[in-house]
Write an enzyme that holds these catalytic residues in place. Structure first.
Site, PDB file in Angstrom:
ATOM      1  N   ASP A 153       0.737  -1.334   0.094  1.00 15.43           N
ATOM      2  CA  ASP A 153       0.112  -0.045   0.010  1.00 15.43           C
ATOM      3  C   ASP A 153       0.772   1.310   0.061  1.00 15.43           C
ATOM      4  O   ASP A 153       0.410   2.346  -0.404  1.00 15.43           O
ATOM      5  CB  ASP A 153      -0.786   0.063   1.274  1.00 15.43           C
ATOM      6  CG  ASP A 153      -1.886  -1.270   1.300  1.00 15.43           C
ATOM      7  OD1 ASP A 153      -2.086  -1.761   0.410  1.00 15.43           O
ATOM      8  OD2 ASP A 153      -1.944  -1.631   2.494  1.00 15.43           O
ATOM      9  N   HIS A 285      -6.251  -9.607  -5.948  1.00 19.99           N
ATOM     10  CA  HIS A 285      -4.895 -10.109  -5.403  1.00 19.99           C
ATOM     11  C   HIS A 285      -3.815 -10.311  -6.475  1.00 19.99           C
ATOM     12  O   HIS A 285      -2.637 -10.600  -6.066  1.00 19.99           O
ATOM     13  CB  HIS A 285      -5.242 -11.264  -4.545  1.00 19.99           C
ATOM     14  CG  HIS A 285      -5.797 -11.072  -3.179  1.00 19.99           C
ATOM     15  ND1 HIS A 285      -7.043 -10.465  -3.149  1.00 19.99           N
ATOM     16  CD2 HIS A 285      -5.251 -11.239  -2.076  1.00 19.99           C
ATOM     17  CE1 HIS A 285      -7.099 -10.270  -1.677  1.00 19.99           C
ATOM     18  NE2 HIS A 285      -6.161 -10.510  -1.162  1.00 19.99           N
ATOM     19  N   ASN A 520      25.152   5.262 -16.483  1.00 24.06           N
ATOM     20  CA  ASN A 520      26.412   5.804 -16.222  1.00 24.06           C
ATOM     21  C   ASN A 520      26.608   7.397 -16.460  1.00 24.06           C
ATOM     22  O   ASN A 520      27.638   7.829 -16.802  1.00 24.06           O
ATOM     23  CB  ASN A 520      27.290   4.902 -17.517  1.00 24.06           C
ATOM     24  CG  ASN A 520      26.725   5.274 -19.037  1.00 24.06           C
ATOM     25  OD1 ASN A 520      25.547   5.700 -19.005  1.00 24.06           O
ATOM     26  ND2 ASN A 520      27.491   4.968 -19.940  1.00 24.06           N
ATOM     27  N   MET A 560      24.972  -5.780 -20.155  1.00 21.67           N
ATOM     28  CA  MET A 560      25.428  -4.656 -20.858  1.00 21.67           C
ATOM     29  C   MET A 560      25.875  -3.667 -19.430  1.00 21.67           C
ATOM     30  O   MET A 560      26.052  -4.069 -18.405  1.00 21.67           O
ATOM     31  CB  MET A 560      24.270  -4.023 -21.581  1.00 21.67           C
ATOM     32  CG  MET A 560      24.216  -4.618 -22.792  1.00 21.67           C
ATOM     33  SD  MET A 560      23.032  -3.718 -23.919  1.00 21.67           S
ATOM     34  CE  MET A 560      22.960  -4.560 -25.316  1.00 21.67           C
ATOM     35  N   ARG A 642      28.272 -22.670 -18.847  1.00 20.86           N
ATOM     36  CA  ARG A 642      27.666 -22.074 -19.871  1.00 20.86           C
ATOM     37  C   ARG A 642      27.645 -20.741 -19.831  1.00 20.86           C
ATOM     38  O   ARG A 642      27.767 -20.112 -18.776  1.00 20.86           O
ATOM     39  CB  ARG A 642      26.038 -22.390 -19.889  1.00 20.86           C
ATOM     40  CG  ARG A 642      25.758 -23.967 -19.893  1.00 20.86           C
ATOM     41  CD  ARG A 642      25.603 -24.287 -21.512  1.00 20.86           C
ATOM     42  NE  ARG A 642      25.295 -25.632 -21.615  1.00 20.86           N
ATOM     43  CZ  ARG A 642      26.154 -26.769 -21.499  1.00 20.86           C
ATOM     44  NH1 ARG A 642      27.439 -26.392 -21.579  1.00 20.86           N
ATOM     45  NH2 ARG A 642      25.652 -27.968 -22.011  1.00 20.86           N
TER      46      ARG A 642
END
Ligand code: ADP
Length: 743
Positions: A153, A285, A520, A560, A642
Site C-alpha cells: 500500500d 490479489h 552511467n 550490458m 555455460r
C-alpha cells in the site's frame, strides 16, 4: 553484543518479503548470530513449538525470486490481547531471543512495539512462575525490535517505498497497458480498481505511468459535484479523438461525505451519463502476487542487512525502530514516530484535511499529484500562442522510458501554450528539417511504448552540420531544446555549446534528461531505462535458475553497462548471483584462482548451480568467453559451464513503472525550467537528474566534470556501497553452507 534474533513476516503478504528474510538470515549468520524463523506471523510466535525454529544458510536459498512469504503470515486476534502477548514473551524467553525483526505493515509494527513496551511487566509475571527462565530474564532485560516496511500500500511513513510496492505497481501498470489494447480495439472505457487501503499511492503512480484519463484517490478532496468534472473531461477527450479511456480508482476513494466510493457505481455513472460501453476491472490479489521486481529485491537486501547491522553494531541502543529508504539512503526511524505519523495521515483523511494529508505523504507524492492533475485534462489549458517552438530529441542508444519522458515533457510544454516538435534521430531531424508536430491527445498513449518512437542516433552528423541546425532553428522558430539521451548526447551538446561562437543561432537553452540503461550518466543516481533493464536481466536469471536440478552447471551471465557496473552489480544482488565482475573492480588472476577453487568446492559440497554476473567490459582480456573456457577446463567434467550473453533483450520491452515515473518527474521539472530559461533569454544547457530522491539540475559543464571521462561513468557511484552485499549474501559461499551460527 546480541547473540540471537528472530525474524518473521506478518500482516498482508507482499512481494520481496522472502528476499528480506533471506537478507536478515544470511547477514545475521555472517555476523555470528543464531537466527530463528517464526512461521505464520504472530500466530506462530504465540503457539511456539515447531513454528519457531532455527534457520540455516541454505534454508533461505532459492526463495528470493518467489512471491509471498515462505515463513507464512497470518492475522492473529489473540496477539491483540495481553494474555496472547504474554505467551509470545514466554516463547521468546525460552529460546533466548534478544531481538525481533518484523517485516510487515503498520498493524504488525504496532503489535511489535507494544510487545517491546510491555516486556518488563510480562517478564516479571512469567519469572514468578517459570524459575527455569530466570537466567533468560536476567540476560534479556528488554526486547529489541527492528521493523522492515512490508506492504504494497505504501502507507507507512519512515520510508519512501515499502517492500512490495514496486512489484504491485508494475502489475497494475501492465494490466492497464493490456486493458488499453483491448479498450482501443472496441473503443471502450475501463474503470480499474487498485488496492492500497486508505492510501492512493498505487492509483496515483499508475495513472501517471499509464497516461490514464482520470483518477480517484482518498487524498483528493472532492467537491459535491465531483462527477461533473470527471464526465466533462472524459467526454471532451472522446470528442477530441481519444476513443478509449482509463479511469483508475483506489479502493480507499471516498465521496465528499466520507462514504466509500464503489468502483461499480463509477462505472455505472460513466456508462449512463455518457452513453458509453464501460467495463469494470477490479485488479484484486494479482497485485500482490508473483516474483518481486529487481527494485523490491534490492530494497529488501539493503533493509535486511541494515536491520541486522544496527542491532549488532549498536549493542547499547534499545532499538524500537523501522529501517526504511529515504532519499536513497537507509534511515532508521523510531517505531513510535512511524506509527504516529501513519495514523495522523489516516485521521486527516477522515476529517477531510486533504492538503495536510497530502503534505505528510511526502514530496514525491505531491509532485506526482500535481503532474497528474495537469496531464489528465482533455486538452492543454492554454492555446498555443505563437511564442516559438520547442524541439524534443532522443539520442544515444535507445532506452525504455524515452517515450515516457518525451510524452510528459511535451504535454507539460503544450499545457503552457508552447508548440512542440519531435526531431527525427536525435540531431539528424534538426539538420534535415525532419521535425514533426507532437499532439496532446496522442502523447498520453506513449507512456508505455518501448524505446523511442522518434528515433535515436549515436553517430549523428552533428559535427559537420551545425550550419544547417542553425538555419533550421531560425526557420522553425525554435526557442529551446529538450534532449533525452545518454553519454553521446551529452557530448554532442557539449559540442553544440562550443559551436555557438560560429553560429549565434545556437544560443538557445537546452535541458537534458538522463536516459541510459547503463546508468552511467553524471548528475543522476538513476537514469531512465536502467530499472527496466535490471528487471529484464533478473527475469532472465530467474529462468536460468529454473533449470537448476537438471544437471550441475555454472553460468556466466554477461550484462550490458559499458564501463559502468551498475547492471551487473544490482542484478547480482537482486537475482542472488554468487559473484559480479565489474569494470570498477576489474578482474585479477589471483581472484580468478580463488573463484575457481570456491566453485569446485561449492559443487563438491552438493550445490547444483552457480551464477556469475559479468559486465561486458569488466576486463579487456578476461572476457565472458575466456571465463567460460577457463572454468570448463578446470571443471574436469564434474560440472558444465555455460555462458549467456543477454544482449539487446536488456533494452527491450515496455518501460517499468519506476522508469516511467522517473522519466515523468525529471522531464516535467526540466520542461518547466526550459520555459523559464526561454522567458529569461538564457542560453543555459542544464543536465537534470535524480539525486538522493530529488530532481536536481546543474550546468552541463558541471555534470561533465563529475564524469570519469576515460571510463565514461560518474566518479562517484552510490551503488558501489552495496557491492559487498553480493558476496555477503551469496548462496553458495562454501564457508557458510549448513551454518546455523558462527561458532
Ligand atoms: P499489517 O501489518 O499489514 O498492517 P494487520 O493490521 O492485519 O496487517 O496486522 C497484522 C497483525 O499484527 C494482526 O493480526 C495482529 O496480530 C497484530 N496487530 C495489529 N495491530 C495490533 C495492535 N494494535 N496491537 C497488537 N497487535 C496488533
Amino acid at each position: 553484543m546480541i547473540k540471537t534474533l528472530a525474524v518473521m513476516t506478518s500482516g498482508g503478504d507482499s512481494p520481496g518479503m522472502n528476499a528480506a528474510v533471506r537478507a536478515v538470515v544470511r547477514r545475521a549468520l555472517d555476523r555470528g548470530l543464531l537466527v530463528y524463523g517464526i512461521y505464520c506471523g504472530y500466530d506462530g510466535l504465540l503457539r511456539g513449538g515447531d513454528l519457531i525454529r532455527p534457520l540455516r544458510w541454505q534454508d533461505v536459498g532459492n526463495v528470493m525470486q518467489r512471491g509471498g512469504t515462505f515463513l507464512g503470515t497470518a492475522r492473529c486476534e489473540q496477539f491483540r490481547t495481553v494474555e496472547g502477548r504474554r505467551r509470545a514473551v514466554e516463547n521468546i524467553l525460552e529460546r533466548g531471543i534478544e531481538a525481533l525483526v518484523v517485516i510487515g505493515g503498520d498493524g504488525s509494527l504496532t503489535g511489535a512495539l507494544l510487545l517491546s513496551n510491555e516486556w518488563p511487566e510480562h517478564v516479571e509475571k512469567i519469572a514468578s512462575s517459570r524459575r527455569d527462565l530466570q537466567p533468560m530474564v536476567e540476560r534479556i532485560p528488554a526486547l529489541r525490535i527492528m521493523g522492515l516496511p512490508g506492504s504494497i500500500d505504501n502507507d507507512l511513513s519512515g520510508t519512501d517505498m515499502a517492500i512490495g510496492v514496486d512489484t504491485a505497481l508494475n502489475h497494475i501498470v501492465r494490466a492497464i497497458d493490456d486493458l488499453s489494447s483491448t479498450a482501443a480495439s472496441h473503443q471502450r472505457t475501463f474503470v480499474i480498481e487498485t488496492m492500497g487501503r486508505n492510501c492512493g499511492y498505487l492509483a496515483l503512480a499508475a495513472t501517471l505511468a499509464t497516461g490514464a484519463s482520470w483518477m480517484l484517490i482518498p487524498e483528493c478532496s472532492l467537491e459535491l459535484h465531483w462527477h461533473r468534472r470527471m464526465l466533462e473531461c472524459l467526454d471532451n477527450a472522446r470528442k477530441l479523438g481519444r476513443g478509449h479511456q482509463m479511469v483508475v480508482i483506489a479502493e480507499g476513494a471516498r465521496h465528499p461525505d466520507g462514504l466509500r466510493m464503489e468502483s461499480g457505481e463509477v462505472r455505472k455513472l460513466i456508462a449512463e451519463k455518457l452513453g458509453l460501453e464501460v467495463r469494470l476491472t477490479v485488479l484484486g490479489h494479482v497485485q500482490r502476487g508473483g516474483p518481486p521486481s529487481a527494485f523490491d529485491r534490492v530494497l529488501s537486501a539493503r533493509l535486511g542487512v541494515a536491520a541486522v547491522d544496527l542491532l549488532v553494531d549498536q549493542p547499547h541502543v534499545l532499538h524500537q525502530h523501522m529501517v526504511g529508504v529515504i532519499k536513497n539512503r537507509v534511515v532508521a526511524t523510531p517505531l513510535v514516530d512511524v506509527i504516529e505519523k501513519s495514523r495522523e495521515i489516516q485521521r486527516l483523511l477522515e476529517t477531510g484535511d486533504f492538503p495536510k494529508a497530502r503534505q505528510l505523504r511526502g514530496e514525491a507524492f505531491a509532485t506526482m499529484l500535481e503532474l497528474v492533475e495537469a496531464l489528465t485534462a482533455a486538452s492543454p489549458s492554454k492555446e498555443s500562442a505563437g511564442q516559438g517552438k520547442v524541439v524534443i530529441l532522443t539520442g544515444g542508444a535507445d532506452s525504455p522510458g524515452m517515450n515516457a519522458a518525451l510524452s510528459i515533457a511535451a504535454r507539460r510544454l503544450l499545457d503552457c501554450g508552447v508548440a512542440v516538435l519531435g526531431s527525427r534521430d536525435e540531431f539528424d531531424g534538426l539538420v534535415h528539417g525532419e521535425l514533426t508536430d507532437l499532439e496532446w491527445n496522442d502523447l498520453a498513449g506513449w507512456m508505455g511504448r518501448p524505446s523511442s518512437d522518434i528515433g535515436t542516433a549515436r553517430s549523428s552528423q552533428i559535427l559537420e552540420d551545425f550550419g544547417k541546425i542553425a538555419e533550421n532553428i531560425t526557420k522553425f522558430d525554435i526557442k529551446g531544446i529538450v534532449a533525452i539521451g545518454g553519454l553521446d548526447t551529452y557530448r554532442h551538446l557539449q559540442r553544440f555549446t562550443e559551436m555557438r561562437a560560429d553560429f549565434p543561432e545556437l544560443n538557445i537553452p537546452v535541458v537534458l534528461i538522463p536516459a541510459s540503461i547503463d546508468n552511467n550518466l553524471p548528475g543522476s543516481d538513476l537514469c531512465v531505462g536502467s530499472d527496466t533493464a535490471l528487471n529484464n536481466i533478473v527475469e532472465s536469471v530467474d529462468k536460468i535458475r529454473d533449470t537448476a536440478g537438471a544437471t550441475r552447471r555454472a553460468f556466466i551471465v554477461e550484462t550490458m553497462g559499458k564501463e559502468c557496473g551498475f547492471l551487473a552489480a544490482m542484478a547480482a544482488l537482486a537475482a542472488g548471483a554468487d559473484k559480479a565482475y565489474l569494470p570498477e573492480t576489474g578482474i585479477g588472476l589471483a581472484e580468478l584462482n580463488r573463484d575457481v577453487s570456491e566453485l569446485k568446492e561449492s559443487f563438491e559440497s552438493g550445490n547444483r548451480m552457480v551464477i556469475y554476473m559479468h559486465n561486458e567490459n569488466a576486463s579487456h582480456h578476461y572476457t565472458t568467453d575466456f571465463l567460460r573456457r577457463l572454468l570448463e577446463e578446470e571443471s574436469k567434467d564434474e560440472f558444465e559451464v555455460r555462458s549467456v550473453v543477454l544482449g539487446h533483450v536488456q533494452r527491450g520491452g515496455s518501460p517499468s513503472a519506476f522508469d516511467r515515473i522517473l522519466a515523468g518527474r525529471i522531464s516535467a521539472f526540466a520542461a518547466a525550467s526550459l520555459l523559464d530559461l526561454i522567458k529569461n533569454g538564457s542560453n543555459d544547457v542544464l543536465a537534470f537528474g535524480l539525486k538522493e530522491g530529488a530532481v536536481t539540475s546543474c550546468p552541463l559543464s558541471e555534470a561533465l566534470a563529475q564524469l570519469d571521462a576515460p571510463h565514461g561513468r560518474p566518479k562517484d557511484q552510490w551503488f558501489m556501497d552495496l557491492f559487498p552485499y553480493i558476496h555477503s549474501l551469496a548462496k553458495n559461499r562454501p564457508s557458510r553452507r549448513g551454518d546455523t551460527a558462527r561458532s
